[in-house]
Design a protein around this motif. Structure first.
Motif, PDB file in Angstrom:
ATOM      1  N   ASP A  31     -95.703 -51.525 -42.395  1.00 20.15           N
ATOM      2  CA  ASP A  31     -95.572 -51.149 -41.366  1.00 20.15           C
ATOM      3  C   ASP A  31     -96.718 -51.246 -40.552  1.00 20.15           C
ATOM      4  O   ASP A  31     -96.754 -51.130 -39.171  1.00 20.15           O
ATOM      5  CB  ASP A  31     -95.365 -49.428 -41.467  1.00 20.15           C
ATOM      6  CG  ASP A  31     -93.904 -48.972 -41.963  1.00 20.15           C
ATOM      7  OD1 ASP A  31     -93.243 -49.980 -41.906  1.00 20.15           O
ATOM      8  OD2 ASP A  31     -93.930 -47.819 -42.400  1.00 20.15           O
ATOM      9  N   THR A  32     -97.983 -51.200 -40.795  1.00 18.30           N
ATOM     10  CA  THR A  32     -99.088 -51.515 -40.205  1.00 18.30           C
ATOM     11  C   THR A  32     -99.226 -52.939 -39.468  1.00 18.30           C
ATOM     12  O   THR A  32     -99.448 -52.931 -38.311  1.00 18.30           O
ATOM     13  CB  THR A  32    -100.232 -51.162 -41.154  1.00 18.30           C
ATOM     14  OG1 THR A  32    -100.514 -49.690 -41.647  1.00 18.30           O
ATOM     15  CG2 THR A  32    -101.589 -51.559 -40.251  1.00 18.30           C
TER      16      THR A  32
ATOM     17  N   GLY B  24    -103.269 -63.156 -43.954  1.00 18.32           N
ATOM     18  CA  GLY B  24    -104.269 -62.182 -43.796  1.00 18.32           C
ATOM     19  C   GLY B  24    -103.979 -60.828 -44.693  1.00 18.32           C
ATOM     20  O   GLY B  24    -104.754 -60.208 -44.648  1.00 18.32           O
ATOM     21  N   VAL B  25    -102.482 -60.890 -44.810  1.00 14.13           N
ATOM     22  CA  VAL B  25    -102.097 -59.521 -45.716  1.00 14.13           C
ATOM     23  C   VAL B  25    -101.673 -59.859 -47.134  1.00 14.13           C
ATOM     24  O   VAL B  25    -102.057 -59.258 -47.967  1.00 14.13           O
ATOM     25  CB  VAL B  25    -100.987 -58.534 -44.763  1.00 14.13           C
ATOM     26  CG1 VAL B  25    -100.809 -57.317 -45.623  1.00 14.13           C
ATOM     27  CG2 VAL B  25    -101.916 -58.467 -43.494  1.00 14.13           C
TER      28      VAL B  25
ATOM     29  N   THR C 159     -96.667 -49.075 -46.471  1.00 13.73           N
ATOM     30  CA  THR C 159     -97.689 -48.639 -45.366  1.00 13.73           C
ATOM     31  C   THR C 159     -98.400 -49.931 -44.614  1.00 13.73           C
ATOM     32  O   THR C 159     -98.443 -49.982 -43.529  1.00 13.73           O
ATOM     33  CB  THR C 159     -98.695 -47.788 -45.828  1.00 13.73           C
ATOM     34  OG1 THR C 159     -98.217 -46.618 -46.347  1.00 13.73           O
ATOM     35  CG2 THR C 159     -99.280 -47.025 -44.665  1.00 13.73           C
ATOM     36  N   LYS C 160     -98.587 -50.980 -45.559  1.00 14.18           N
ATOM     37  CA  LYS C 160     -99.286 -52.010 -45.115  1.00 14.18           C
ATOM     38  C   LYS C 160     -98.272 -52.865 -44.390  1.00 14.18           C
ATOM     39  O   LYS C 160     -98.542 -53.457 -43.259  1.00 14.18           O
ATOM     40  CB  LYS C 160     -99.752 -53.057 -46.107  1.00 14.18           C
ATOM     41  CG  LYS C 160    -101.231 -52.302 -46.533  1.00 14.18           C
ATOM     42  CD  LYS C 160    -101.955 -53.243 -47.436  1.00 14.18           C
ATOM     43  CE  LYS C 160    -103.050 -52.701 -48.139  1.00 14.18           C
ATOM     44  NZ  LYS C 160    -102.850 -51.410 -48.978  1.00 14.18           N
TER      45      LYS C 160
ATOM     46  N   ARG D 237     -96.421 -54.546 -38.890  1.00 15.34           N
ATOM     47  CA  ARG D 237     -95.507 -54.526 -37.797  1.00 15.34           C
ATOM     48  C   ARG D 237     -95.927 -54.115 -36.448  1.00 15.34           C
ATOM     49  O   ARG D 237     -95.776 -54.325 -35.653  1.00 15.34           O
ATOM     50  CB  ARG D 237     -94.247 -53.992 -38.507  1.00 15.34           C
ATOM     51  CG  ARG D 237     -93.529 -55.208 -39.314  1.00 15.34           C
ATOM     52  CD  ARG D 237     -91.975 -54.311 -39.798  1.00 15.34           C
ATOM     53  NE  ARG D 237     -91.311 -54.199 -38.718  1.00 15.34           N
ATOM     54  CZ  ARG D 237     -90.126 -53.393 -38.707  1.00 15.34           C
ATOM     55  NH1 ARG D 237     -90.042 -52.970 -39.790  1.00 15.34           N
ATOM     56  NH2 ARG D 237     -89.432 -53.262 -37.704  1.00 15.34           N
ATOM     57  N   VAL D 238     -96.648 -52.713 -36.654  1.00 14.43           N
ATOM     58  CA  VAL D 238     -96.993 -52.002 -35.596  1.00 14.43           C
ATOM     59  C   VAL D 238     -98.038 -52.807 -34.735  1.00 14.43           C
ATOM     60  O   VAL D 238     -98.014 -52.801 -33.439  1.00 14.43           O
ATOM     61  CB  VAL D 238     -97.671 -50.643 -36.061  1.00 14.43           C
ATOM     62  CG1 VAL D 238     -98.533 -50.104 -35.008  1.00 14.43           C
ATOM     63  CG2 VAL D 238     -96.510 -49.662 -36.255  1.00 14.43           C
ATOM     64  N   PHE D 239     -99.125 -53.631 -35.310  1.00  7.73           N
ATOM     65  CA  PHE D 239     -99.859 -54.452 -34.684  1.00  7.73           C
ATOM     66  C   PHE D 239     -99.350 -55.862 -34.460  1.00  7.73           C
ATOM     67  O   PHE D 239    -100.192 -56.640 -33.937  1.00  7.73           O
ATOM     68  CB  PHE D 239    -101.300 -54.347 -35.725  1.00  7.73           C
ATOM     69  CG  PHE D 239    -102.128 -53.076 -35.565  1.00  7.73           C
ATOM     70  CD1 PHE D 239    -102.422 -52.283 -34.136  1.00  7.73           C
ATOM     71  CD2 PHE D 239    -102.253 -52.351 -36.722  1.00  7.73           C
ATOM     72  CE1 PHE D 239    -103.003 -51.159 -34.202  1.00  7.73           C
ATOM     73  CE2 PHE D 239    -102.937 -51.080 -36.622  1.00  7.73           C
ATOM     74  CZ  PHE D 239    -103.345 -50.668 -35.471  1.00  7.73           C
ATOM     75  N   ARG D 240     -97.941 -56.038 -34.604  1.00  7.32           N
ATOM     76  CA  ARG D 240     -97.419 -57.197 -34.233  1.00  7.32           C
ATOM     77  C   ARG D 240     -98.371 -58.464 -34.653  1.00  7.32           C
ATOM     78  O   ARG D 240     -98.510 -59.583 -33.983  1.00  7.32           O
ATOM     79  CB  ARG D 240     -97.121 -57.264 -32.855  1.00  7.32           C
ATOM     80  CG  ARG D 240     -96.300 -56.268 -32.232  1.00  7.32           C
ATOM     81  CD  ARG D 240     -96.499 -55.782 -30.736  1.00  7.32           C
ATOM     82  NE  ARG D 240     -96.630 -56.991 -30.044  1.00  7.32           N
ATOM     83  CZ  ARG D 240     -95.297 -57.456 -29.317  1.00  7.32           C
ATOM     84  NH1 ARG D 240     -94.337 -56.474 -29.390  1.00  7.32           N
ATOM     85  NH2 ARG D 240     -95.455 -58.299 -28.297  1.00  7.32           N
ATOM     86  N   LEU D 241     -98.526 -58.555 -36.088  1.00  8.56           N
ATOM     87  CA  LEU D 241     -99.168 -59.605 -36.712  1.00  8.56           C
ATOM     88  C   LEU D 241     -98.347 -60.821 -36.490  1.00  8.56           C
ATOM     89  O   LEU D 241     -97.120 -60.640 -36.778  1.00  8.56           O
ATOM     90  CB  LEU D 241     -99.439 -59.534 -38.179  1.00  8.56           C
ATOM     91  CG  LEU D 241    -100.440 -58.271 -38.364  1.00  8.56           C
ATOM     92  CD1 LEU D 241    -100.795 -58.339 -39.838  1.00  8.56           C
ATOM     93  CD2 LEU D 241    -101.820 -58.261 -37.380  1.00  8.56           C
TER      94      LEU D 241
ATOM     95  N   ASP E   5     -97.516 -52.802 -50.302  1.00  9.02           N
ATOM     96  CA  ASP E   5     -97.052 -51.583 -49.973  1.00  9.02           C
ATOM     97  C   ASP E   5     -96.405 -51.226 -48.739  1.00  9.02           C
ATOM     98  O   ASP E   5     -96.662 -51.924 -47.751  1.00  9.02           O
ATOM     99  CB  ASP E   5     -98.119 -50.158 -50.463  1.00  9.02           C
ATOM    100  CG  ASP E   5     -99.178 -50.361 -49.506  1.00  9.02           C
ATOM    101  OD1 ASP E   5     -99.177 -50.016 -48.367  1.00  9.02           O
ATOM    102  OD2 ASP E   5    -100.184 -50.618 -49.994  1.00  9.02           O
TER     103      ASP E   5
ATOM    104  N   GLN F 195    -100.676 -64.788 -39.550  1.00 12.24           N
ATOM    105  CA  GLN F 195    -101.706 -63.518 -39.930  1.00 12.24           C
ATOM    106  C   GLN F 195    -101.280 -62.833 -41.045  1.00 12.24           C
ATOM    107  O   GLN F 195    -101.881 -62.190 -41.755  1.00 12.24           O
ATOM    108  CB  GLN F 195    -101.831 -63.016 -38.707  1.00 12.24           C
ATOM    109  CG  GLN F 195    -103.232 -62.226 -38.611  1.00 12.24           C
ATOM    110  CD  GLN F 195    -103.430 -61.334 -37.348  1.00 12.24           C
ATOM    111  OE1 GLN F 195    -102.388 -61.502 -36.412  1.00 12.24           O
ATOM    112  NE2 GLN F 195    -104.531 -60.543 -37.255  1.00 12.24           N
TER     113      GLN F 195
END
Lengths: 258, 260, 252
Positions: free
Chosen positions: B149-150, B164-165, B146-147, B152-156, B144, B160
């Protein structure tokens, strides 16, 4: 010293097949170091677009965003976001502890653990560290998301309607939690909300946006002091007065001298 | 209901069914339907003689190897392609077409292309690949917003993000695909050995057919059922472990609906 | 050109190139520039058309029988827990038996007529429909049932007016999965039994005579197209009939 965040002439237009839609236009404001700025605006006014532009998730069509003096291009390293939709923002396959540690991959293991434990303690969830997100209530899940953002130790914490999906009681608890945590950790916060009361209760300043396309209508100082209390503060004369002014400004379309 | 009574009930029903089977076949006395008491000793002989190593091991080994290759290939490709809307738009219909080819029909082509002795493995891989691939694509593209965006915000890092996702988010669908692929792999194994092979359970089934040896045929059929049950249970156990983070209900419902 | 076709054209291009450059011997992997015309001319051949019709018809009949058996059975198993526990035990032991393993036995018992392939296809097609029907009843929203009951709907009314409509999308998903199964089993039986005409039989004959790889590939591609069309058609039907439903049952 430059402010933590400086937004100048920001505008964004979405191109779609059935015509362009301007979500925000000509928006300028700053967030000072250590401040908690609440951005309040009517539903659908482009608050999320603003937040996505500041966090570097989208490239705005006009204007600039700079984070402690450096223009934002792509997501900055020292910025974290708490999203409204906590159930999707958390990773269901990871335990609470691992969710909080997730963005800390580059750190040594011991430090990762320590930071996560510290952040979970700050939001009062130490006991839930081994649980999975779905085993927690909505309010607790959002606390995990806040802990994750705190453990990342961002210079600027952005929050997108963080308490809009929890019940009223939990909402009060989380608001107080946020006030306490930012005081303890001296975090700079920019929080976007559609709730007038919330913006006044939480903010050091409130930035009022107009309807779409969003422009800044006014920025109000909130002289309620650092210590706030749900019942007494909300009943105080200053609070009631400020709330009325924000509500009045939300009706206005043109910028007003505050 | 506690686990023990459930277990007892389970096997009680099974034993009653076998008893009924025995009774009915004895009453009917048809040569086409031998009673389980005739079939069971033959099965024991099949499992505990040279047949086990000469036929079951090579055939089942090919099946498991083919399925594993298809799984690795399907998951890797699916994760790579699933995050690209353009790749899906271009390749999705092609994959759906490939999946629509009835897998046993691939046998004649592979017989001609690689020869009767070597065609089992490529046929199994080709048949088992598409359900894993399509399901992985489906799971990977379903991560989804939101994931995204999340992350990207935490610069994976790309690694990862992928491992990881995307991979864990796609995993429930991947397992559903693996189950379908496993049953296709078994079907293709049997058909390819029926058409032409020098060993394997299918090969022995054809032999039994030529000698009109019905008890042996029945024994192989039951053996295939037992093997299918075994592999499926193992896969389910692996799935339960890998997806232990899911709420119980969704896991059970999903298992039921995909015929776990 | 629709983007979906680009992928297919790409496949044919790679296939053509592989075959012409002799990366794969072209007497096995006949290029599509030969296979596709062969397919067109085969479709003009009455013998082949009969085979196609025989295969499709057998699969459709099997599917219809499977629906008639599996939907009522699924409704009973889904609503009576005691029956379900007992029956599921048996199902657990029956289902893993691959239907194709029954081909030799079925050929000896029922002969090589069309009833053999139909019986085997029914056996394979029953499971997805059965499981999806049971699943549908598990997923029945209790609030819908309570709402209907609160408006004075009888038990039978709840079954026919609430349970069945909400189960229908799941059942159709089961039917779509079963269609592919039925086709695969019918074709397999035709490959192996000499008796009845069908695509599988046609391909087997073309293959055993050795030099007709173009016909083998043309038949295989055509069977894939039939399977694809059946799947796409049932998906479309699903969207038309059940535009109100967000969950589609569980797809594989």
């Amino acid at each position: 010293m430059s402010p933590m965040l400086e937004v100048t002439g920001l505008g964004h237009t979405y191109e779609a097949k059935d015509g362009a839609h301007t979500a925000i236009s000509g928006l300028s404001f700053t967030v000072e170091n250590g401040e908690l700025l609440c951005v309040v605006g009517p539903s659908g006014c482009g608050k999320s677009t603003l937040l996505r532009a500041i966090s570097g998730l989208i490239r705005p069509s006009e204007g600039t965003v700079s984070l402690h003096g450096t223009p934002v291009e792509g997501v900055p390293a020292d910025l974290a976001v708490v999203f409204q939709d906590y159930s999707r923002s958390l990773f269901p396959w990871l335990s609470v502890q691992r969710n909080v540690e997730f963005p800390l991959r580059d750190l040594p293991r011991a430090e990762r653990h320590e930071r996560a434990e510290e952040a979970l303690a700050a939001v009062g969830l130490s006991a839930a560290a081994r649980k999975h997100p779905w085993q927690l209530s909505g309010g607790m899940q959002q606390r995990v998301a806040i802990a994750r953002a705190l453990a990342y130790r961002p210079a600027l914490l952005l929050m997108d309607e963080p308490f809009a999906s929890v019940d009223a009681q939990t909402r009060f608890e989380l608001e107080d939690l946020l006030l306490r945590v930012r005081r303890e950790q001296e975090t700079t916060v920019m929080l976007v909300t559609h709730d007038i009361d919330e913006s006044v209760y939480l903010g050091d300043r409130v930035l009022v946006l107009s309807k779409s396309p969003a422009t800044a209508v006014a920025a109000l100082d909130v002289p309620l002091g650092a210590e706030r209390e749900q019942i007494a503060t909300r009943a105080s004369e200053e609070f009631v007065d400020l709330r009325a002014r924000v509500a009045g400004l939300l009706q206005a379309r043109e910028p007003v001298e505050a | 209901m506690n686990l023990l009574t459930r277990f007892t009930q389970h096997w009680a029903v099974f034993l009653v069914a076998v008893a009924a089977w025995e009774l009915l076949t004895r009453l009917a006395g048809s040569p086409f339907f031998p009673p389980p008491s005739t079939i069971a000793p033959i099965m024991v002989d099949q499992w505990f003689s040279a047949t086990f190593f000469d036929h079951m091991v090579p055939g089942v080994g090919r099946m498991l190897l083919g399925w594993a290759l298809a799984a690795v290939l399907g998951v890797a490709l699916g994760i790579l392609l699933g995050r690209s809307a353009r790749a899906i738009a271009y390749l999705g219909p092609l994959f759906a077409f490939m999946r629509s080819i009835p897998p046993p029909l691939l046998v004649p082509f592979f017989v001609a292309a690689v020869g009767v002795t070597d065609m089992q493995l490529p046929t199994i891989v080709f048949g088992a690949l598409w359900p894993v691939l399509l399901n992985t694509v489906d799971g990977a593209s379903g991560v989804d917003a939101t994931k995204v965006d999340t992350a990207r915000v935490f610069r994976l890092s790309p690694a990862q993000w992928t491992l990881g996702v995307v991979l864990p988010a796609a995993l429930p669908k991947v397992f559903a695909g693996l189950r379908v692929s496993l049953s296709i792999a078994v079907v293709v194994m049997v058909v390819s050995e029926l058409v032409g092979s020098v060993n394997g359970i299918g090969y022995l089934l054809v032999q039994a057919q030529q000698f009109y040896d019905l008890p042996v045929m029945w024994a192989w059929i039951v053996t295939l059922g037992v093997l299918g049950y075994l592999f499926n249970s193992l896969l389910l156990a692996a799935e339960r472990r890998a997806l232990a983070w899911q709420p119980r209900h969704s896991l059970e419902a999903q298992t039921l609906a995909t015929g776990g | 050109m629709p983007s979906g076709l680009v992928g297919m054209v790409g496949l044919f291009a790679v296939w053509e190139a592989a075959s012409r450059s002799e990366v794969v011997p072209s007497n096995y992997l006949v290029p599509p520039s030969i296979v596709l015309p062969t397919m067109v001319s085969m479709l003009g051949d009455i013998e082949f058309l009969r085979a196609v019709i025989a295969t499709v018809l057998a699969a459709v009949i099997a599917l219809a029988i499977a629906v008639a058996v599996a939907v009522p059975a699924g409704l009973v198993l889904g609503s009576v827990p005691a029956v379900r526990r007992a029956a599921m035990t048996l199902v657990e032991f029956l289902r893993p038996i691959p239907s194709v393993a029954l081909i030799p036995l079925a050929m000896m018992t029922f002969g090589t007529g069309p009833e053999t392939k139909i019986t085997l296809a029914v056996y394979a097609a029953v499971w997805p429909i059965l499981f999806n029907t049971i699943y549908a009843l598990d997923e029945l929203d209790p609030l819908h049932v309570d709402t209907a009951r609160a408006f004075g709907t009888s038990r039978v009314g709840v079954l026919t007016r609430v349970a069945l409509p909400s189960a229908a999308p799941f059942v159709l998903t089961g039917v779509r999965l079963s269609a592919a199964m039925a086709l695969a089993v019918v074709v397999s039986t035709e490959l192996l039994s000499g008796g009845t005409p069908g695509i599988g039989r046609y391909i087997m004959v073309a293959n055993s005579s050795g030099s007709y790889m173009d016909e083998v590939l043309a038949g295989t591609v055509l069977a894939g197209l039939i399977g694809y069309a059946a799947n796409a058609g049932l998906e479309r039907l699903h969207r038309r009939l059940f535009s109100w439903s967000t969950p589609k049952g569980v797809d594989q």
